[in-house]
Design a protein around this motif. Structure first.
Motif, PDB file in Angstrom:
ATOM      1  N   LEU A  77      41.162  56.426  10.224  1.00 34.41           N
ATOM      2  CA  LEU A  77      41.584  56.820  11.562  1.00 34.41           C
ATOM      3  C   LEU A  77      42.958  56.260  11.927  1.00 34.41           C
ATOM      4  N   LEU A  78      43.279  55.083  11.403  1.00 31.42           N
ATOM      5  CA  LEU A  78      44.563  54.444  11.663  1.00 31.42           C
ATOM      6  C   LEU A  78      45.257  54.130  10.344  1.00 31.42           C
ATOM      7  N   CYS A  79      46.570  54.049  10.398  1.00 32.31           N
ATOM      8  CA  CYS A  79      47.343  53.527   9.272  1.00 32.31           C
ATOM      9  C   CYS A  79      48.084  52.294   9.775  1.00 32.31           C
ATOM     10  N   ALA A  80      48.344  51.357   8.870  1.00 39.26           N
ATOM     11  CA  ALA A  80      48.968  50.092   9.259  1.00 39.26           C
ATOM     12  C   ALA A  80      50.171  49.795   8.373  1.00 39.26           C
ATOM     13  N   HIS A  81      51.175  49.195   8.964  1.00 33.32           N
ATOM     14  CA  HIS A  81      52.343  48.734   8.217  1.00 33.32           C
ATOM     15  C   HIS A  81      53.001  47.616   9.017  1.00 33.32           C
ATOM     16  N   PHE A  82      53.979  46.974   8.417  1.00 34.57           N
ATOM     17  CA  PHE A  82      54.672  45.868   9.090  1.00 34.57           C
ATOM     18  C   PHE A  82      55.995  46.373   9.646  1.00 34.57           C
ATOM     19  N   GLU A  83      56.204  46.089  10.922  1.00 29.36           N
ATOM     20  CA  GLU A  83      57.395  46.612  11.599  1.00 29.36           C
ATOM     21  C   GLU A  83      57.696  45.733  12.814  1.00 29.36           C
ATOM     22  N   PRO A  84      58.969  45.453  13.084  1.00 31.21           N
ATOM     23  CA  PRO A  84      59.318  44.702  14.300  1.00 31.21           C
ATOM     24  C   PRO A  84      58.871  45.455  15.547  1.00 31.21           C
ATOM     25  N   VAL A  85      58.179  44.798  16.443  1.00 33.66           N
ATOM     26  CA  VAL A  85      57.716  45.441  17.671  1.00 33.66           C
ATOM     27  C   VAL A  85      58.904  45.803  18.538  1.00 33.66           C
ATOM     28  N   GLY A  86      58.946  47.054  18.972  1.00 29.21           N
ATOM     29  CA  GLY A  86      60.060  47.513  19.800  1.00 29.21           C
ATOM     30  C   GLY A  86      61.356  47.661  19.030  1.00 29.21           C
ATOM     31  N   GLY A  87      61.272  47.577  17.693  1.00 31.11           N
ATOM     32  CA  GLY A  87      62.465  47.736  16.871  1.00 31.11           C
ATOM     33  C   GLY A  87      63.369  46.518  16.871  1.00 31.11           C
ATOM     34  N   ILE A  88      62.917  45.415  17.470  1.00 30.24           N
ATOM     35  CA  ILE A  88      63.741  44.205  17.556  1.00 30.24           C
ATOM     36  C   ILE A  88      63.279  43.196  16.509  1.00 30.24           C
ATOM     37  N   ARG A  89      64.166  42.788  15.623  1.00 28.24           N
ATOM     38  CA  ARG A  89      63.844  41.821  14.588  1.00 28.24           C
ATOM     39  C   ARG A  89      63.876  40.412  15.174  1.00 28.24           C
ATOM     40  N   LYS A  90      62.762  39.676  15.078  1.00 29.51           N
ATOM     41  CA  LYS A  90      62.680  38.319  15.586  1.00 29.51           C
ATOM     42  C   LYS A  90      62.445  37.346  14.435  1.00 29.51           C
ATOM     43  N   VAL A  91      62.667  36.070  14.705  1.00 31.28           N
ATOM     44  CA  VAL A  91      62.438  35.039  13.707  1.00 31.28           C
ATOM     45  C   VAL A  91      60.938  34.938  13.443  1.00 31.28           C
ATOM     46  N   GLY A  92      60.559  34.804  12.173  1.00 28.31           N
ATOM     47  CA  GLY A  92      59.149  34.672  11.836  1.00 28.31           C
ATOM     48  C   GLY A  92      58.619  35.906  11.126  1.00 28.31           C
ATOM     49  N   ARG A  93      57.327  35.929  10.949  1.00 27.18           N
ATOM     50  CA  ARG A  93      56.678  37.012  10.204  1.00 27.18           C
ATOM     51  C   ARG A  93      56.712  38.339  10.980  1.00 27.18           C
ATOM     52  N   ARG A 102      51.423  56.601  21.393  1.00 28.43           N
ATOM     53  CA  ARG A 102      52.378  57.439  20.651  1.00 28.43           C
ATOM     54  C   ARG A 102      53.534  56.632  20.060  1.00 28.43           C
ATOM     55  N   ARG A 103      53.229  55.434  19.630  1.00 28.80           N
ATOM     56  CA  ARG A 103      54.195  54.542  18.991  1.00 28.80           C
ATOM     57  C   ARG A 103      53.406  53.470  18.252  1.00 28.80           C
ATOM     58  N   PRO A 104      54.034  52.742  17.343  1.00 28.26           N
ATOM     59  CA  PRO A 104      53.318  51.660  16.667  1.00 28.26           C
ATOM     60  C   PRO A 104      52.855  50.593  17.651  1.00 28.26           C
ATOM     61  N   VAL A 105      51.611  50.143  17.501  1.00 28.92           N
ATOM     62  CA  VAL A 105      51.020  49.149  18.403  1.00 28.92           C
ATOM     63  C   VAL A 105      50.616  47.914  17.594  1.00 28.92           C
ATOM     64  N   ALA A 106      51.040  46.737  18.038  1.00 31.34           N
ATOM     65  CA  ALA A 106      50.691  45.486  17.363  1.00 31.34           C
ATOM     66  C   ALA A 106      49.295  45.031  17.768  1.00 31.34           C
ATOM     67  N   ARG A 107      48.740  44.086  16.998  1.00 32.28           N
ATOM     68  CA  ARG A 107      47.386  43.603  17.248  1.00 32.28           C
ATOM     69  C   ARG A 107      47.244  42.988  18.634  1.00 32.28           C
ATOM     70  N   ASP A 108      48.239  42.200  19.046  1.00 31.06           N
ATOM     71  CA  ASP A 108      48.143  41.533  20.349  1.00 31.06           C
ATOM     72  C   ASP A 108      47.996  42.550  21.469  1.00 31.06           C
ATOM     73  N   GLU A 109      48.762  43.622  21.396  1.00 32.47           N
ATOM     74  CA  GLU A 109      48.722  44.641  22.445  1.00 32.47           C
ATOM     75  C   GLU A 109      47.394  45.387  22.421  1.00 32.47           C
ATOM     76  N   LYS A 151      52.112  43.159  12.041  1.00 33.97           N
ATOM     77  CA  LYS A 151      51.425  44.347  11.556  1.00 33.97           C
ATOM     78  C   LYS A 151      51.187  45.284  12.731  1.00 33.97           C
ATOM     79  N   VAL A 152      51.531  46.547  12.553  1.00 36.09           N
ATOM     80  CA  VAL A 152      51.361  47.521  13.634  1.00 36.09           C
ATOM     81  C   VAL A 152      50.494  48.677  13.150  1.00 36.09           C
ATOM     82  N   TYR A 153      49.932  49.381  14.119  1.00 36.21           N
ATOM     83  CA  TYR A 153      48.968  50.441  13.817  1.00 36.21           C
ATOM     84  C   TYR A 153      49.374  51.736  14.512  1.00 36.21           C
ATOM     85  N   GLU A 154      49.139  52.839  13.804  1.00 37.01           N
ATOM     86  CA  GLU A 154      49.380  54.169  14.351  1.00 37.01           C
ATOM     87  C   GLU A 154      48.236  55.082  13.925  1.00 37.01           C
TER      88      GLU A 154
END
Length: 244
Positions: free
Chosen positions: A62-78, A31-38, A81-84
């Motif tokens: 079935l899924l939609c994808a967009h780019f978003e900081p995981v957990g809402g925290i902006r980190k250095v680097g790219r 019930r939140r955006p999930v990154a590929r690693d997770e 991509k997250v999925y919902e």
């Protein structure tokens, strides 16, 4: 098969793979955006393989994808991509069913029932109104005006095929509807549901300006209880130069 069900078949085919199904279920439960690693960790595969399967789920709707900081925290680097999950409903019925249309008619009947109407009368009224809206929309997409028997039946076949009725020209002046989109509910309350079907199709013909054609009750086992037939007297009256 209804047009919308083709995409549902593609979605179900995508979920036939165990890894895709596992990631899809994980993302829905999150019930939140999930990154590929997770997502990859959830089913025990590499990030690269997860990306392949996740993109397949996106392509299937079935899924939609967009780019978003995981957990809402902006980190250095790219930005990852997250999925919902999308809000797509997946429904496949063979033969086609239109229970949502029947439910919509009955719900509107409850909400708009007049003081002098019974519940059944309100449902018949709404069914006819819905059919009339469909027929009017089809007429406006094409050339307006009254239709002769042949054109009325042909146009009806085209539209009703898209709504799961499986029309079949039994004779030059009769279209049988080989499938009941409201089955098995029609089997539980045939008088009500067949009456609603007839009202819906009568309204459709009226909205289409198909004055030469009637929706008549003609139940047969395993088929819709309504057939579309020419109305001989009105057909003759509609012919150019007729004085009847």
């Amino acid at each position: 098969m209804l047009p919308g069900e083709r995409s549902s078949v593609a979605a179900l085919a995508a979920l036939d793979d165990e890894l895709r199904r596992g990631m899809y279920e994980f993302i829905r439960r999150a019930r939140r955006p999930v990154a590929r690693d997770e997502a990859a960790a959830a089913v025990g595969i590499s990030r690269k393989l997860a990306a392949f399967h996740l993109d397949k789920l996106v392509a299937a709707g079935l899924l939609c994808a967009h780019f978003e900081p995981v957990g809402g925290i902006r980190k250095v680097g790219r930005t990852p991509k997250v999925y919902e999950p999308t809000r797509t409903d997946i429904r496949v019925s063979i033969p086609p069913r239109q229970h949502d249309l029947l439910a919509d008619i009955l719900l509107d009947a409850v909400l708009t029932e007049g003081e002098r109407e019974t519940a059944a009368q309100a449902a018949m009224r709404v069914a006819r109104e819905r059919g009339h809206q469909l027929g009017t929309a089809e007429r406006q997409r094409n050339r307006p005006g009254r239709l002769g028997v042949e054109r009325a039946l042909t146009r009806s076949e085209e539209v009703l095929a898209a709504h799961g009725f499986e029309p079949d020209r039994e004779t030059p002046t009769c279209v049988r509807l080989r499938n009941c989109p409201f089955h098995p509910l029609a089997a539980r309350a045939p008088e009500l549901v067949c009456g609603l079907t007839q009202a819906f199709l009568s309204g459709f013909l009226d909205g289409l300006h198909a004055r030469t054609t009637d929706a008549v009750l003609d139940p047969r086992p395993g088929e819709c209880c309504v057939a579309l037939v020419s109305a001989p007297r009105r057909a003759a009256a509609a012919e150019p130069g007729s004085t009847s």
